[in-house]
Design a protein around this motif. Structure first.
Motif, PDB file in Angstrom:
ATOM      1  N   ARG A 205       0.655  -1.365   0.022  1.00 33.89           N
ATOM      2  CA  ARG A 205       0.040  -0.148  -0.095  1.00 33.89           C
ATOM      3  C   ARG A 205       0.877   1.232  -0.099  1.00 33.89           C
ATOM      4  O   ARG A 205       0.728   2.279  -0.729  1.00 33.89           O
ATOM      5  N   ILE A 206       2.064   1.320   0.749  1.00 35.54           N
ATOM      6  CA  ILE A 206       2.690   2.491   1.029  1.00 35.54           C
ATOM      7  C   ILE A 206       3.382   2.705  -0.387  1.00 35.54           C
ATOM      8  O   ILE A 206       3.529   3.604  -0.864  1.00 35.54           O
ATOM      9  N   ALA A 207       3.963   1.690  -1.080  1.00 37.66           N
ATOM     10  CA  ALA A 207       4.484   1.699  -2.306  1.00 37.66           C
ATOM     11  C   ALA A 207       3.595   2.198  -3.184  1.00 37.66           C
ATOM     12  O   ALA A 207       4.023   3.106  -4.314  1.00 37.66           O
ATOM     13  N   SER A 208       2.356   1.764  -3.313  1.00 33.14           N
ATOM     14  CA  SER A 208       1.399   2.289  -4.283  1.00 33.14           C
ATOM     15  C   SER A 208       1.108   3.926  -4.032  1.00 33.14           C
ATOM     16  O   SER A 208       1.011   4.592  -5.129  1.00 33.14           O
TER      17      SER A 208
ATOM     18  N   GLU B 192       3.371   5.834  -2.819  1.00 31.64           N
ATOM     19  CA  GLU B 192       4.490   6.609  -3.008  1.00 31.64           C
ATOM     20  C   GLU B 192       4.657   6.756  -4.893  1.00 31.64           C
ATOM     21  O   GLU B 192       5.064   7.762  -5.157  1.00 31.64           O
ATOM     22  N   THR B 193       4.153   5.693  -5.349  1.00 33.68           N
ATOM     23  CA  THR B 193       4.237   5.781  -6.769  1.00 33.68           C
ATOM     24  C   THR B 193       3.135   6.900  -7.256  1.00 33.68           C
ATOM     25  O   THR B 193       3.586   7.727  -8.077  1.00 33.68           O
ATOM     26  N   SER B 194       2.095   6.927  -6.666  1.00 34.63           N
ATOM     27  CA  SER B 194       1.095   7.782  -6.957  1.00 34.63           C
ATOM     28  C   SER B 194       1.702   9.572  -6.598  1.00 34.63           C
ATOM     29  O   SER B 194       1.411  10.469  -7.442  1.00 34.63           O
ATOM     30  N   VAL B 195       2.369   9.443  -5.617  1.00 33.27           N
ATOM     31  CA  VAL B 195       2.814  10.919  -5.155  1.00 33.27           C
ATOM     32  C   VAL B 195       3.661  11.338  -5.807  1.00 33.27           C
ATOM     33  O   VAL B 195       3.749  12.431  -6.535  1.00 33.27           O
ATOM     34  N   ASN B 196       4.738  10.455  -6.469  1.00 35.90           N
ATOM     35  CA  ASN B 196       5.752  10.698  -7.451  1.00 35.90           C
ATOM     36  C   ASN B 196       5.010  11.074  -8.900  1.00 35.90           C
ATOM     37  O   ASN B 196       5.422  11.981  -9.490  1.00 35.90           O
ATOM     38  N   TYR B 197       4.024  10.351  -9.155  1.00 34.46           N
ATOM     39  CA  TYR B 197       3.537  10.636 -10.601  1.00 34.46           C
ATOM     40  C   TYR B 197       2.729  12.329 -10.407  1.00 34.46           C
ATOM     41  O   TYR B 197       2.935  12.974 -11.250  1.00 34.46           O
TER      42      TYR B 197
END
Length: 83
Positions: free
Chosen positions: A62-65, A67-72
């Motif tokens: 969940r955290i990786a997901s 983080e991916t959204s935040v980076n995008y």
């Protein structure tokens, strides 16, 4: 019993061997039961640790997901500012 053994001295070694066998069987039974109890406790603890690991893995995913959204989003905002 002592008098009986004195009269029948040939029985003493046999009685000693029989008592030794009985004592050893009792010791082995206790030892085996003790090992089984420890194994059951270790199995229980291992199940708890595995369940905890699975829960941690789900949280990490969940955290990786996130983080991916935040980076995008961050990259998209940077591109907008650059234009």
């Amino acid at each position: 019993m002592g008098e009986a053994l004195c009269k029948n001295k040939w029985m003493a070694p046999w009685i000693g061997m029989a008592l030794t066998v009985v004592i050893n069987l009792i010791a082995i039974g206790y030892w085996s039961g003790s090992i089984q109890a420890h194994q059951a406790e270790l199995d229980r603890r291992l199940a708890i640790v595995e369940a905890s690991d699975q829960a941690q893995q789900r949280w990490l995913e969940r955290i990786a997901s996130i983080e991916t959204s935040v980076n995008y989003i961050r990259d998209a905002v940077r591109e907008r500012k650059g234009q």
